[in-house]
Design a protein around this motif. Structure first.
Motif, PDB file in Angstrom:
ATOM      1  N   ASP A   1       9.025  12.330 -17.454  1.00 38.75           N
ATOM      2  CA  ASP A   1      10.119  12.085 -18.396  1.00 38.75           C
ATOM      3  C   ASP A   1      10.135  10.628 -18.844  1.00 38.75           C
ATOM      4  O   ASP A   1      10.373  10.326 -20.025  1.00 38.75           O
ATOM      5  CB  ASP A   1      11.461  12.429 -17.749  1.00 38.75           C
ATOM      6  CG  ASP A   1      11.640  13.919 -17.522  1.00 38.75           C
ATOM      7  OD1 ASP A   1      11.040  14.701 -18.277  1.00 38.75           O
ATOM      8  OD2 ASP A   1      12.370  14.299 -16.589  1.00 38.75           O
ATOM      9  N   ILE A   2       9.870   9.723 -17.910  1.00 36.92           N
ATOM     10  CA  ILE A   2       9.873   8.296 -18.252  1.00 36.92           C
ATOM     11  C   ILE A   2       8.657   7.951 -19.114  1.00 36.92           C
ATOM     12  O   ILE A   2       8.747   7.131 -20.030  1.00 36.92           O
ATOM     13  CB  ILE A   2       9.939   7.444 -16.974  1.00 36.92           C
ATOM     14  CG1 ILE A   2      11.227   7.784 -16.204  1.00 36.92           C
ATOM     15  CG2 ILE A   2       9.921   5.954 -17.308  1.00 36.92           C
ATOM     16  CD1 ILE A   2      11.344   7.113 -14.862  1.00 36.92           C
ATOM     17  N   ILE A   3       7.519   8.616 -18.830  1.00 37.58           N
ATOM     18  CA  ILE A   3       6.347   8.437 -19.704  1.00 37.58           C
ATOM     19  C   ILE A   3       6.670   8.928 -21.113  1.00 37.58           C
ATOM     20  O   ILE A   3       6.347   8.271 -22.118  1.00 37.58           O
ATOM     21  CB  ILE A   3       5.122   9.182 -19.130  1.00 37.58           C
ATOM     22  CG1 ILE A   3       4.681   8.542 -17.804  1.00 37.58           C
ATOM     23  CG2 ILE A   3       3.967   9.176 -20.139  1.00 37.58           C
ATOM     24  CD1 ILE A   3       3.611   9.335 -17.068  1.00 37.58           C
ATOM     25  N   ASN A   4       7.350  10.063 -21.218  1.00 34.42           N
ATOM     26  CA  ASN A   4       7.744  10.588 -22.536  1.00 34.42           C
ATOM     27  C   ASN A   4       8.718   9.635 -23.241  1.00 34.42           C
ATOM     28  O   ASN A   4       8.669   9.478 -24.466  1.00 34.42           O
ATOM     29  CB  ASN A   4       8.389  11.955 -22.381  1.00 34.42           C
ATOM     30  CG  ASN A   4       7.399  13.026 -21.961  1.00 34.42           C
ATOM     31  OD1 ASN A   4       6.186  12.821 -22.041  1.00 34.42           O
ATOM     32  ND2 ASN A   4       7.900  14.162 -21.499  1.00 34.42           N
TER      33      ASN A   4
ATOM     34  N   ILE B   1      12.330  14.253 -25.563  1.00 30.14           N
ATOM     35  CA  ILE B   1      13.023  13.264 -24.736  1.00 30.14           C
ATOM     36  C   ILE B   1      14.048  12.535 -25.591  1.00 30.14           C
ATOM     37  O   ILE B   1      13.916  12.461 -26.821  1.00 30.14           O
ATOM     38  CB  ILE B   1      12.009  12.253 -24.115  1.00 30.14           C
ATOM     39  CG1 ILE B   1      12.591  11.579 -22.877  1.00 30.14           C
ATOM     40  CG2 ILE B   1      11.541  11.254 -25.159  1.00 30.14           C
ATOM     41  CD1 ILE B   1      12.706  12.486 -21.685  1.00 30.14           C
ATOM     42  N   SER B   2      15.070  11.984 -24.965  1.00 27.40           N
ATOM     43  CA  SER B   2      16.091  11.217 -25.682  1.00 27.40           C
ATOM     44  C   SER B   2      15.571   9.809 -25.991  1.00 27.40           C
ATOM     45  O   SER B   2      14.627   9.329 -25.355  1.00 27.40           O
ATOM     46  CB  SER B   2      17.363  11.120 -24.830  1.00 27.40           C
ATOM     47  OG  SER B   2      17.101  10.362 -23.664  1.00 27.40           O
ATOM     48  N   PRO B   3      16.196   9.113 -26.943  1.00 22.36           N
ATOM     49  CA  PRO B   3      15.752   7.768 -27.318  1.00 22.36           C
ATOM     50  C   PRO B   3      16.458   6.644 -26.561  1.00 22.36           C
ATOM     51  O   PRO B   3      16.417   5.495 -26.991  1.00 22.36           O
ATOM     52  CB  PRO B   3      16.089   7.703 -28.809  1.00 22.36           C
ATOM     53  CG  PRO B   3      17.338   8.511 -28.919  1.00 22.36           C
ATOM     54  CD  PRO B   3      17.219   9.614 -27.898  1.00 22.36           C
ATOM     55  N   CYS B   4      17.115   6.946 -25.427  1.00 22.16           N
ATOM     56  CA  CYS B   4      17.913   5.927 -24.727  1.00 22.16           C
ATOM     57  C   CYS B   4      17.065   4.738 -24.278  1.00 22.16           C
ATOM     58  O   CYS B   4      17.466   3.581 -24.430  1.00 22.16           O
ATOM     59  CB  CYS B   4      18.616   6.544 -23.523  1.00 22.16           C
ATOM     60  SG  CYS B   4      19.652   7.973 -23.905  1.00 22.16           S
ATOM     61  N   PHE B   5      15.890   5.009 -23.702  1.00 22.70           N
ATOM     62  CA  PHE B   5      15.008   3.926 -23.269  1.00 22.70           C
ATOM     63  C   PHE B   5      14.538   3.117 -24.461  1.00 22.70           C
ATOM     64  O   PHE B   5      14.463   1.877 -24.417  1.00 22.70           O
ATOM     65  CB  PHE B   5      13.814   4.497 -22.505  1.00 22.70           C
ATOM     66  CG  PHE B   5      12.741   3.486 -22.189  1.00 22.70           C
ATOM     67  CD1 PHE B   5      12.945   2.524 -21.204  1.00 22.70           C
ATOM     68  CD2 PHE B   5      11.534   3.478 -22.873  1.00 22.70           C
ATOM     69  CE1 PHE B   5      11.964   1.575 -20.908  1.00 22.70           C
ATOM     70  CE2 PHE B   5      10.551   2.546 -22.595  1.00 22.70           C
ATOM     71  CZ  PHE B   5      10.767   1.591 -21.603  1.00 22.70           C
TER      72      PHE B   5
ATOM     73  N   ARG C   1      18.215   6.957 -15.196  1.00 21.40           N
ATOM     74  CA  ARG C   1      19.065   8.099 -14.859  1.00 21.40           C
ATOM     75  C   ARG C   1      18.824   9.202 -15.886  1.00 21.40           C
ATOM     76  O   ARG C   1      18.125   9.014 -16.879  1.00 21.40           O
ATOM     77  CB  ARG C   1      20.548   7.697 -14.901  1.00 21.40           C
ATOM     78  CG  ARG C   1      20.947   6.516 -14.037  1.00 21.40           C
ATOM     79  CD  ARG C   1      20.938   6.841 -12.568  1.00 21.40           C
ATOM     80  NE  ARG C   1      21.680   8.047 -12.241  1.00 21.40           N
ATOM     81  CZ  ARG C   1      23.005   8.086 -11.984  1.00 21.40           C
ATOM     82  NH1 ARG C   1      23.727   6.958 -12.037  1.00 21.40           N
ATOM     83  NH2 ARG C   1      23.604   9.220 -11.677  1.00 21.40           N
ATOM     84  N   THR C   2      19.418  10.347 -15.680  1.00 18.83           N
ATOM     85  CA  THR C   2      19.470  11.344 -16.735  1.00 18.83           C
ATOM     86  C   THR C   2      20.536  10.940 -17.749  1.00 18.83           C
ATOM     87  O   THR C   2      21.418  10.136 -17.458  1.00 18.83           O
ATOM     88  CB  THR C   2      19.822  12.735 -16.168  1.00 18.83           C
ATOM     89  OG1 THR C   2      20.998  12.617 -15.373  1.00 18.83           O
ATOM     90  CG2 THR C   2      18.673  13.295 -15.357  1.00 18.83           C
ATOM     91  N   HIS C   3      20.440  11.509 -18.939  1.00 16.78           N
ATOM     92  CA  HIS C   3      21.514  11.375 -19.930  1.00 16.78           C
ATOM     93  C   HIS C   3      22.694  12.179 -19.396  1.00 16.78           C
ATOM     94  O   HIS C   3      22.586  13.383 -19.137  1.00 16.78           O
ATOM     95  CB  HIS C   3      21.043  11.908 -21.281  1.00 16.78           C
ATOM     96  CG  HIS C   3      22.091  11.884 -22.342  1.00 16.78           C
ATOM     97  ND1 HIS C   3      22.875  12.977 -22.640  1.00 16.78           N
ATOM     98  CD2 HIS C   3      22.508  10.894 -23.157  1.00 16.78           C
ATOM     99  CE1 HIS C   3      23.710  12.678 -23.611  1.00 16.78           C
ATOM    100  NE2 HIS C   3      23.513  11.416 -23.945  1.00 16.78           N
ATOM    101  N   ASN C   4      23.849  11.521 -19.212  1.00 22.32           N
ATOM    102  CA  ASN C   4      24.917  12.103 -18.400  1.00 22.32           C
ATOM    103  C   ASN C   4      25.526  13.366 -18.998  1.00 22.32           C
ATOM    104  O   ASN C   4      25.762  14.347 -18.293  1.00 22.32           O
ATOM    105  CB  ASN C   4      26.015  11.065 -18.170  1.00 22.32           C
ATOM    106  CG  ASN C   4      27.045  11.548 -17.177  1.00 22.32           C
ATOM    107  OD1 ASN C   4      26.743  11.736 -16.009  1.00 22.32           O
ATOM    108  ND2 ASN C   4      28.262  11.776 -17.641  1.00 22.32           N
TER     109      ASN C   4
ATOM    110  N   ASP D   1      16.840  14.598 -19.854  1.00 25.63           N
ATOM    111  CA  ASP D   1      16.211  13.461 -20.512  1.00 25.63           C
ATOM    112  C   ASP D   1      16.262  12.203 -19.636  1.00 25.63           C
ATOM    113  O   ASP D   1      16.288  12.294 -18.409  1.00 25.63           O
ATOM    114  CB  ASP D   1      16.851  13.212 -21.884  1.00 25.63           C
ATOM    115  CG  ASP D   1      16.651  14.389 -22.825  1.00 25.63           C
ATOM    116  OD1 ASP D   1      15.502  14.637 -23.193  1.00 25.63           O
ATOM    117  OD2 ASP D   1      17.647  15.047 -23.152  1.00 25.63           O
ATOM    118  N   VAL D   2      16.308  11.034 -20.281  1.00 26.35           N
ATOM    119  CA  VAL D   2      16.305   9.756 -19.561  1.00 26.35           C
ATOM    120  C   VAL D   2      17.388   8.853 -20.138  1.00 26.35           C
ATOM    121  O   VAL D   2      17.384   8.565 -21.347  1.00 26.35           O
ATOM    122  CB  VAL D   2      14.937   9.050 -19.662  1.00 26.35           C
ATOM    123  CG1 VAL D   2      15.005   7.658 -19.035  1.00 26.35           C
ATOM    124  CG2 VAL D   2      13.862   9.877 -18.963  1.00 26.35           C
TER     125      VAL D   2
END
Length: 473
Positions: free
Chosen positions: A235-238, A273-277, A348-351, A356-357
Motif C-alpha cells: 500500500d505504501i509502495i502504491n 490508493i488514496s493521495p494522502c501521502f 496509518r489507514t485513511h480513517n 488506503d494510506v
C-alpha cells in the motif's frame, strides 16, 4: 524545498522638478535622490531575490502612460513619492494602479504631505503602504508582495470528474465539482492564480506508467523517516506511485500546485490508493497541495506557505469545551510543519474508510500558530419549496485569521476522527463565537505568527480581512 523564485520589480518615482513651493523643499534634486535610494536598497538583504529592472521618474501624465508598457514586464510595482508641490498635493497615483498589479507605496517622512494611500485603499487599489525613514520598513510589505506575485504564478491542477455516482459523492461537495469559466475567471481576477483541470483517467494513465522501482525507493526512504501501523508495505509502495503519477501529470500540464476530489474517489474506489501521502510529500517540498478539490483552502495553504516558508495543515475543526480548545484533524499533513526537519509521523489507514494510506503527524504543543481560511460570500433569492434559485450573486472573498497557541489533547492516540490532530487554545468567548458562526468548512493551521503579513497580503489580493477565524453573521 522549492528553489527560490526571482521577481522583476518596476520602480516608479513620483515627483516634480522646479516646484514653486513644496516638500521636501524647493528645488529638491530628483535625480540625486534616485541614486540615494538605489544605494540604500543595496544594503537590504531581504531585497536580494528582487530585480529592480527599471527606475522610472514620473513627472507627467505622458510618463505615466509610458510606464504601462514597462508594467507588462514586471511582476510587481514599487511606487515612491519624492515630492509634493503645494499647488498639487499628490501625484495621480490612481493612474499607476489601473492595471491591478500588486504594489507597494514607500513614502519617507516629509517627502510629501499626502501621498494618496488612504484614498487608494478605500477605492480597492491593490497597494500597501510602507512609511519610514529607511528601506528596512519595507521588509514585511515586501514579504507580502512576494506572496502576491507567487499567487499570480500559481497554476493549480484540479483533478475531478463531472460524472459520478450521486450516492457516493461527499455530501458537503454537491456543487464544487463544477468549476467552470466564471469560477476560474473569479480566481484569476482576485488572486491572479490559474486553474487547470484533469480527470481520474488522466491521473490513472500516469499512475500505471509510474516506475515500480522508483516507487519502492521513495517508499523505503519514507518508511525510514516514519513508522508504519496498519498499512501493508505494498500500500505504501502504491502511495509512492501515486506521488510519482501526480508529479508527472503536473509536469505534463505545466502546473505547480495540486488538489484532487479525493473523498469522492475513495468512496467510489476509483484509484488503487488514496493521495494522502502525495499531498504530504508535496507540501514538504514547498509545493502547494491540498485535499478534496477545495480550491479556496488550497489558495489559503499557498498564502501560508508563501508568507512563512512553512506549509499549512488543512483540517476540520471540532470544539472541546472540556479543555477550552478547538481540535482540528485530517488524514494527511505536512511533516515539515516547523521547517526542513520532519516531525515524527506514522503511516496509518485513511480513517473514514479504514483503507488506503493516511499520514499521522505528531504536532508540537505549546507553539504559536495562525489559523486562516479564505471564504467567499454571496446572496441568493429563491422561490418556493423546493427552492428554485432566482438570483445568485457572489459578493466577495474574505480572509479569516486568528493567532493562538497549540495545547495538548486526549485524542492524540485515539482512532476517533482523522489521523493527524492539532489542538488550539481558545477562550470561552471565542468558542461561543466560533460555534455560533461555524458552517463546516476547512481551516488551515500554520506554525508561527503571520497575521500582520496576512493583513498586508489581503490588501494586495482584493480580500476583505478579518482578525477572527469566522465571519460573524
Amino acid at each position: 524545498m522549492a528553489e527560490i523564485e526571482r521577481f522583476k520589480i518596476l520602480v516608479l518615482l513620483m515627483g516634480r522638478a522646479g516646484m514653486e513651493a513644496g516638500w521636501p523643499y524647493k528645488e529638491f534634486p530628483l535625480e540625486k535622490q534616485v541614486e540615494v535610494l538605489k544605494k540604500e536598497f543595496k544594503d537590504c538583504r531581504f531585497l536580494d531575490d528582487l530585480e529592480f529592472f527599471e527606475w522610472k521618474l514620473i513627472r507627467s501624465d505622458k510618463e505615466i502612460f509610458e510606464s504601462y508598457s514597462l508594467m507588462d514586464r514586471a511582476d510587481g510595482l514599487l511606487i515612491i513619492p519624492l515630492t509634493a508641490d503645494f499647488a498639487s498635493l499628490t501625484p495621480d497615483v490612481f493612474k499607476l494602479c489601473e492595471k491591478k498589479m500588486p504594489a507597494i507605496m514607500y513614502t519617507k517622512p516629509f517627502a510629501t504631505y499626502y501621498d494618496g494611500y488612504a484614498a487608494l485603499k478605500h477605492n480597492g487599489a491593490r497597494i500597501i503602504h510602507a512609511a519610514g525613514a529607511t528601506p528596512q520598513i519595507l521588509e514585511e510589505p515586501i514579504c507580502a508582495l512576494k506572496a502576491a506575485m507567487r499567487l499570480r504564478r500559481l497554476n493549480l491542477l484540479v483533478v475531478r470528474d463531472l460524472d459520478h455516482d450521486p450516492m457516493k459523492i461527499d455530501p458537503r461537495m454537491t456543487d464544487p465539482r463544477w468549476k467552470g469559466p466564471a469560477y476560474s475567471a473569479r480566481i484569476k481576477d482576485d488572486f491572479g492564480s490559474s486553474l487547470t483541470f484533469a480527470t481520474s483517467d488522466d491521473l490513472l494513465s500516469h499512475y500505471h506508467s509510474a516506475s515500480e522501482q522508483d516507487a519502492l525507493e521513495i517508499s523505503s526512504q519514507a518508511m525510514k523517516l516514519g513508522t508504519v501501523k496498519e498499512p501493508r508495505k505494498q500500500d505504501i509502495i502504491n502511495a509512492a506511485k501515486m506521488y510519482i503519477a501526480v508529479k508527472s501529470l503536473m509536469k505534463e500540464t505545466g502546473t505547480n500546485g495540486f488538489t484532487i476530489d479525493c473523498l469522492s474517489y475513495i468512496r467510489e474506489s476509483i484509484f488503487p490508493i488514496s493521495p494522502c501521502f502525495t499531498i504530504s510529500r508535496l507540501l514538504d517540498e514547498g509545493i502547494v497541495a491540498g485535499c478534496e478539490a477545495d480550491v479556496e483552502t488550497v489558495l489559503t495553504i499557498a498564502m501560508s506557505l508563501y508568507l512563512s516558508g512553512r506549509p499549512g495543515f488543512q483540517c476540520d475543526p471540532t470544539v472541546d469545551r472540556s479543555t477550552g480548545s478547538i481540535i482540528a484533524a485530517h488524514c494527511t499533513a505536512p511533516t515539515c510543519m516547523e521547517g526542513s526537519t520532519p516531525l515524527p509521523f506514522r503511516f496509518r489507514t485513511h480513517n473514514e474508510s479504514l483503507s488506503d494510506v493516511g499520514i499521522d503527524v505528531t504536532m508540537p504543543e505549546d507553539r504559536d500558530v495562525t489559523i486562516l481560511k479564505i471564504v467567499g460570500t454571496g446572496t441568493m433569492r429563491y422561490l418556493g419549496l423546493p427552492k428554485i434559485a432566482l438570483k445568485d450573486d457572489f459578493e466577495t472573498y474574505h480572509l479569516l485569521t486568528q493567532e493562538s497557541r497549540t495545547v495538548g489533547h486526549q485524542y492524540a492516540e485515539s482512532d476517533w476522527g482523522c489521523r493527524t490532530k492539532i489542538a488550539i487554545k481558545m477562550s470561552p468567548k471565542e468558542l461561543d463565537e466560533f460555534e455560533d458562526n461555524f458552517f463546516g468548512y476547512h481551516r488551515v493551521v500554520v506554525y508561527g505568527s503571520i497575521q500582520r503579513k496576512l493583513k498586508l497580503l489581503a490588501q494586495l489580493t482584493n480580500l476583505e480581512y478579518h482578525d477572527k477565524m469566522f465571519i460573524r453573521l
